[in-house]
Design an enzyme around this catalytic site. Structure first.
Site, PDB file in Angstrom:
ATOM      1  N   GLN A   1     -84.137  15.233 -69.218  1.00  8.55           N
ATOM      2  CA  GLN A   1     -82.832  15.891 -69.324  1.00  8.55           C
ATOM      3  C   GLN A   1     -82.065  15.440 -70.577  1.00  8.55           C
ATOM      4  OE1 GLN A   1     -80.461  15.547 -65.800  1.00  8.55           O
ATOM      5  NE2 GLN A   1     -78.747  16.729 -66.613  1.00  8.55           N
TER       6      GLN A   1
ATOM      7  N   GLU B   1     -80.827  13.030 -56.312  1.00  9.27           N
ATOM      8  CA  GLU B   1     -79.398  13.349 -56.251  1.00  9.27           C
ATOM      9  C   GLU B   1     -79.099  13.804 -54.837  1.00  9.27           C
ATOM     10  OE1 GLU B   1     -78.296  16.153 -59.349  1.00  9.27           O
ATOM     11  OE2 GLU B   1     -78.085  14.511 -60.792  1.00  9.27           O
TER      12      GLU B   1
ATOM     13  N   THR C   1     -86.987  20.631 -55.477  1.00 14.85           N
ATOM     14  CA  THR C   1     -85.697  20.446 -54.815  1.00 14.85           C
ATOM     15  C   THR C   1     -85.995  20.433 -53.328  1.00 14.85           C
ATOM     16  OG1 THR C   1     -84.591  21.694 -56.564  1.00 14.85           O
ATOM     17  CG2 THR C   1     -83.378  21.404 -54.496  1.00 14.85           C
TER      18      THR C   1
ATOM     19  N   GLU D   1     -76.547   6.292 -61.257  1.00 19.29           N
ATOM     20  CA  GLU D   1     -75.243   5.657 -61.094  1.00 19.29           C
ATOM     21  C   GLU D   1     -75.367   4.251 -60.514  1.00 19.29           C
ATOM     22  OE1 GLU D   1     -74.276   9.521 -58.999  1.00 19.29           O
ATOM     23  OE2 GLU D   1     -72.270   8.703 -59.315  1.00 19.29           O
TER      24      GLU D   1
ATOM     25  N   LYS E   1     -84.989  19.481 -63.961  1.00 21.78           N
ATOM     26  CA  LYS E   1     -84.618  19.787 -62.578  1.00 21.78           C
ATOM     27  C   LYS E   1     -85.600  20.744 -61.923  1.00 21.78           C
ATOM     28  CE  LYS E   1     -80.344  17.922 -62.905  1.00 21.78           C
ATOM     29  NZ  LYS E   1     -79.724  17.015 -61.919  1.00 21.78           N
TER      30      LYS E   1
ATOM     31  N   ARG F   1     -84.326  12.066 -65.597  1.00 23.25           N
ATOM     32  CA  ARG F   1     -83.195  11.733 -66.482  1.00 23.25           C
ATOM     33  C   ARG F   1     -83.584  11.703 -67.955  1.00 23.25           C
ATOM     34  NH1 ARG F   1     -79.422  13.026 -62.945  1.00 23.25           N
ATOM     35  NH2 ARG F   1     -79.448  11.735 -61.079  1.00 23.25           N
TER      36      ARG F   1
ATOM     37  N   GLU G   1     -77.186  15.736 -52.264  1.00 20.75           N
ATOM     38  CA  GLU G   1     -76.308  16.913 -52.284  1.00 20.75           C
ATOM     39  C   GLU G   1     -76.360  17.617 -50.931  1.00 20.75           C
ATOM     40  OE1 GLU G   1     -76.745  19.522 -55.655  1.00 20.75           O
ATOM     41  OE2 GLU G   1     -77.454  17.914 -56.982  1.00 20.75           O
TER      42      GLU G   1
ATOM     43  N   ASP H   1     -81.776  17.005 -55.170  1.00 13.78           N
ATOM     44  CA  ASP H   1     -82.033  17.603 -56.480  1.00 13.78           C
ATOM     45  C   ASP H   1     -82.749  16.560 -57.345  1.00 13.78           C
ATOM     46  OD1 ASP H   1     -81.914  19.064 -58.839  1.00 13.78           O
ATOM     47  OD2 ASP H   1     -79.865  18.434 -59.285  1.00 13.78           O
TER      48      ASP H   1
ATOM     49  N   ASP I   1     -77.393  25.143 -58.974  1.00 18.60           N
ATOM     50  CA  ASP I   1     -76.946  23.786 -58.690  1.00 18.60           C
ATOM     51  C   ASP I   1     -75.654  23.501 -59.451  1.00 18.60           C
ATOM     52  OD1 ASP I   1     -77.262  21.307 -57.383  1.00 18.60           O
ATOM     53  OD2 ASP I   1     -77.913  20.400 -59.257  1.00 18.60           O
TER      54      ASP I   1
ATOM     55  N   HIS J   1     -69.192  11.403 -59.179  1.00 17.33           N
ATOM     56  CA  HIS J   1     -70.475  11.490 -59.887  1.00 17.33           C
ATOM     57  C   HIS J   1     -70.252  11.881 -61.346  1.00 17.33           C
ATOM     58  CE1 HIS J   1     -74.665  12.449 -60.776  1.00 17.33           C
ATOM     59  NE2 HIS J   1     -74.316  13.673 -61.126  1.00 17.33           N
TER      60      HIS J   1
END
Ligand code: MN
Length: 420
Positions: free
Chosen positions: A242, A203, A259, A366, A255, A239, A205, A235, A130, A137
């Site tokens: 992480q 996420e 997925t 975000e 992560k 948070r 993607e 993905d 990834d 972003h």
């Protein structure tokens, strides 16, 4: 190029994701039947495993569609990809060959309504990497964590940053996703604790699928030709896990839960008319990563959230794949630059695709600005991050002249964390 007409009439609608111009590749099963390779056309799926058994598509002395993955076909290479696509086009086009359309019994056996089938992973994922290659972003996230002055790390404008993920975590659209447990350490706490993730996120993607292997470095132009096709990719990201684990080796358990990818491989061939350039370079790239032609695509993307038990989907994100800073070809070139061998079935996540406006942000991190500005849903509820029972749906299409190249959907529902 205008809409190519098919005798499968549902494929001629200007809003179907799967006109004859598309021909995306998937894997499906019906009832208790075994999984077969299939091609979406209008509101039907064409069973190419049976078509191969019937001798209507031949790839060589051995069958390639007897295993329910497209890997064996990808291995055949570009000439076979192109010949197969031409053959399918001829078999399905209005005024094309009547070998299929003129055989009512065979047509009935190999053309199955999409509403009657279950879709599976379209290819065996060899390895999953990834990236973090969307500038909007990376700027948003960097601003939140390091301030606007230091938003982009010093390497960001020179290499597409990535991490090696887990192929085993990749699931097909429709699979439920269970909220993970992990080690959390809120900034105010003096030690970590083990608990269910509180900041679970999506996420948005695109995933590029490597269709030819490499053994040594590859140029950007060659990397582009190695890419077989694209899928939508979510993905899922924890948070809070992480934030505690990521230094200095990057995301790990944050992560690894799941997925999600969309079930149809949209081929590079189908996307050819929609190529666009990468954005203007603020810093000139080193020679080995320089652009070698337009290698992004004009693909409109959308994310919706539907809370538990509700029927009101709120649109969270609307953006476009052309917002990426690095193309998948550049990511592949960077990946192989050390000599790292790339394999058929490798999956490369683009990185979150945010655009310049708030409405274009491709993650809740975000959109809610780290949880400080919760998003209000159309139901009146608010979200900083995902709640149990939420269903996330990603869709996307390239808009042609009277037709669409659609990707289908990458959908997943959040289940509560396990009891421990
Ligand atoms: Mn990501």
């Amino acid at each position: 190029m205008p809409l190519m007409k098919s005798w499968v009439t549902s494929a001629n609608s200007p809003t179907t994701p799967f006109p004859l111009n598309n021909l995306p590749y998937g894997v499906f099963s019906q009832g208790e039947g075994e999984a077969h390779c299939g091609v979406a056309i209008g509101d039907m799926v064409l069973d190419v495993t049976r078509l191969e058994e019937a001798g209507l598509v031949v790839q060589g002395p051995d069958p390639v569609f007897d295993i329910p993955f497209w890997n064996d076909f990808m291995e055949l290479g570009a000439e076979a990809w192109s010949a197969f696509r031409s053959r399918l086009t001829d078999l399905l086009a209005e005024g094309g060959s009547d070998e299929l359309s003129g055989n009512a019994e065979l047509t009935k056996a190999v053309l199955i309504p999409l509403t009657d089938v279950e879709l599976h992973l379209p290819f065996a994922v060899s390895e999953f990497t990834d990236f973090y290659a969307g500038r909007h972003h990376a700027t948003n996230v960097g601003t939140m964590f390091r301030g606007a002055e230091n938003a982009l790390p010093p390497n960001w404008l020179h290499i597409p940053i990535g991490y090696n993920g887990r192929a085993s975590s990749v699931v097909v659209s429709g699979s439920d996703v269970r909220r993970p447990w992990g080690q959390l350490k809120p900034p105010t706490a003096d030690k970590p604790h083990f608990a269910p993730c509180k900041r679970f996120d999506y996420e948005l993607e695109m995933g590029a699928i490597v269709g030819q292997p490499s053994d040594g470095p590859v140029s950007v132009a060659d990397a582009d030709q190695m890419i077989f096709g694209y899928v939508l990719l979510n993905d899922w990201s924890a948070r809070d896990i992480q934030a505690w684990e990521y230094q200095p080796l990057g995301p790990f358990q944050a992560k690894a839960t799941a997925t999600t990818i969309s079930p149809w491989i949209v081929t590079r061939a189908a996307l050819e008319p929609f190529r666009v350039d990468t954005p203007t370079r603020e810093v000139e790239l080193l020679d080995h990563l320089k652009d070698a032609g337009p290698m992004l695509y004009d693909i409109d993307l959308e994310v919706t959230l539907t809370p538990q038990g509700g029927d009101t989907a709120t649109r969270l994100t609307r953006t476009n794949y052309r917002e990426m800073y690095y193309s998948s070809a550049q990511q592949l070139t960077h990946h192989a630059s050390s000599g790292c061998p790339m394999n058929v079935g490798d999956l490369l996540g683009s990185g979150t695709i945010s655009g310049p406006e708030k409405a274009n942000r491709g993650s809740l991190l975000e959109l809610s600005w780290g949880g400080k500005e919760p998003v209000t849903l159309d139901t009146g509820e608010t979200r900083s991050f995902l709640e149990d029972g939420d269903t996330l749906s990603m869709t996307g299409h390239a808009q042609g002249d009277g037709y669409r190249i659609g990707f289908g959907e990458a959908l997943g529902k959040i289940l509560p964390a396990l009891e421990r």
